[in-house]
Design a protein around this motif. Sequence first.
Motif, PDB file in Angstrom:
ATOM      1  N   TYR A  46     -77.338  49.704  34.872  1.00 26.07           N
ATOM      2  CA  TYR A  46     -76.314  48.965  34.131  1.00 26.07           C
ATOM      3  C   TYR A  46     -76.486  47.453  34.280  1.00 26.07           C
ATOM      4  CZ  TYR A  46     -73.938  53.394  33.344  1.00 26.07           C
ATOM      5  OH  TYR A  46     -73.633  54.668  32.951  1.00 26.07           O
ATOM      6  N   GLU A  47     -76.935  46.998  35.420  1.00 29.88           N
ATOM      7  CA  GLU A  47     -77.164  45.570  35.624  1.00 29.88           C
ATOM      8  C   GLU A  47     -78.204  45.038  34.639  1.00 29.88           C
ATOM      9  OE1 GLU A  47     -79.205  43.430  39.285  1.00 29.88           O
ATOM     10  OE2 GLU A  47     -77.191  44.121  39.802  1.00 29.88           O
TER      11      GLU A  47
ATOM     12  N   THR B  35     -79.147  46.765  31.693  1.00 24.92           N
ATOM     13  CA  THR B  35     -78.853  47.082  30.292  1.00 24.92           C
ATOM     14  C   THR B  35     -77.656  46.319  29.744  1.00 24.92           C
ATOM     15  OG1 THR B  35     -77.537  49.013  30.921  1.00 24.92           O
ATOM     16  CG2 THR B  35     -79.841  49.394  30.365  1.00 24.92           C
ATOM     17  N   PHE B  36     -76.730  45.924  30.608  1.00 28.11           N
ATOM     18  CA  PHE B  36     -75.540  45.245  30.118  1.00 28.11           C
ATOM     19  C   PHE B  36     -75.884  43.997  29.293  1.00 28.11           C
ATOM     20  CE2 PHE B  36     -71.824  42.468  30.384  1.00 28.11           C
ATOM     21  CZ  PHE B  36     -70.864  43.308  29.851  1.00 28.11           C
TER      22      PHE B  36
ATOM     23  N   ALA C  35     -74.664  44.189  25.389  1.00 30.04           N
ATOM     24  CA  ALA C  35     -73.360  43.524  25.237  1.00 30.04           C
ATOM     25  C   ALA C  35     -73.200  42.819  23.893  1.00 30.04           C
ATOM     26  CB  ALA C  35     -73.143  42.535  26.382  1.00 30.04           C
TER      27      ALA C  35
ATOM     28  N   ALA D 213     -70.996  50.470  36.264  1.00 30.08           N
ATOM     29  CA  ALA D 213     -70.957  49.622  35.067  1.00 30.08           C
ATOM     30  C   ALA D 213     -70.093  48.390  35.307  1.00 30.08           C
ATOM     31  CB  ALA D 213     -70.432  50.424  33.877  1.00 30.08           C
TER      32      ALA D 213
ATOM     33  N   ALA E  24     -71.890  45.625  37.135  1.00 31.63           N
ATOM     34  CA  ALA E  24     -72.759  44.841  36.256  1.00 31.63           C
ATOM     35  C   ALA E  24     -71.950  43.874  35.404  1.00 31.63           C
ATOM     36  CB  ALA E  24     -73.560  45.775  35.358  1.00 31.63           C
ATOM     37  N   PHE E  25     -70.789  44.302  34.951  1.00 35.25           N
ATOM     38  CA  PHE E  25     -69.947  43.486  34.078  1.00 35.25           C
ATOM     39  C   PHE E  25     -69.414  42.254  34.786  1.00 35.25           C
ATOM     40  CE2 PHE E  25     -65.657  42.573  32.378  1.00 35.25           C
ATOM     41  CZ  PHE E  25     -66.014  42.194  31.104  1.00 35.25           C
TER      42      PHE E  25
END
Length: 198
Positions: A95-96, A98-99, A103, A164, A167-168
């Motif tokens: 997630y880090e 792909t975010f 996004a 997730a 990562a956000f």
Amino acid sequence: MEQKPTRVRIVDAARDLMGTVGLARTTTKEIARAAGCSEAALYKHFASKEQLFLTVLTERLPRLGGLLEALAVDPGRRTVEENLTEIARQAARFYEQTFPIAASLYAEPVLKARHDAAIRELGAGPHRPIEGLTAYLRAEQQHGRIAPDADPAAAAALLLGACAQRAFVYDALPEGEGPPPVDDFARAIARTLVRGLS
């Protein structure tokens, strides 16, 4: 120096561009230019930008799906906590990375809807890791290693949601303050979740 094969150059260029300008703003024309090939050559290897995005996810970013599939088939080699720690570690890294790529889709609803439809048609999507983790936890339940009244789907959503979220919030923290190291984070999430599943 020998040049990499065209397909490899295309996937590398896609990863780099999607990671810097986002999926929504990356075009196949820009990817082809960065890969040193024509757009027609790109389409010889990939039917769409969505298929190329899925290839970046599966070939250039931390693998989550393969780990979940293997554990659902044979969960018993390590403890549940060890397995969940490894899943959380891989998911946090996934997630880090792909975010930042995905996004940008949320800023363009029409493009996101088109992308979502294409991803569904390819049999993929963000629901797949939750399904995979749920299947693994159900296998653990059948082996008697987690409580029979535990909710595997809720536990999967909690673990992957935490990954997730990590990562956000990464870029929103005060300057110089980062999230806990991924290994510490993964161990803490797994330990906490196992207590609830026991």
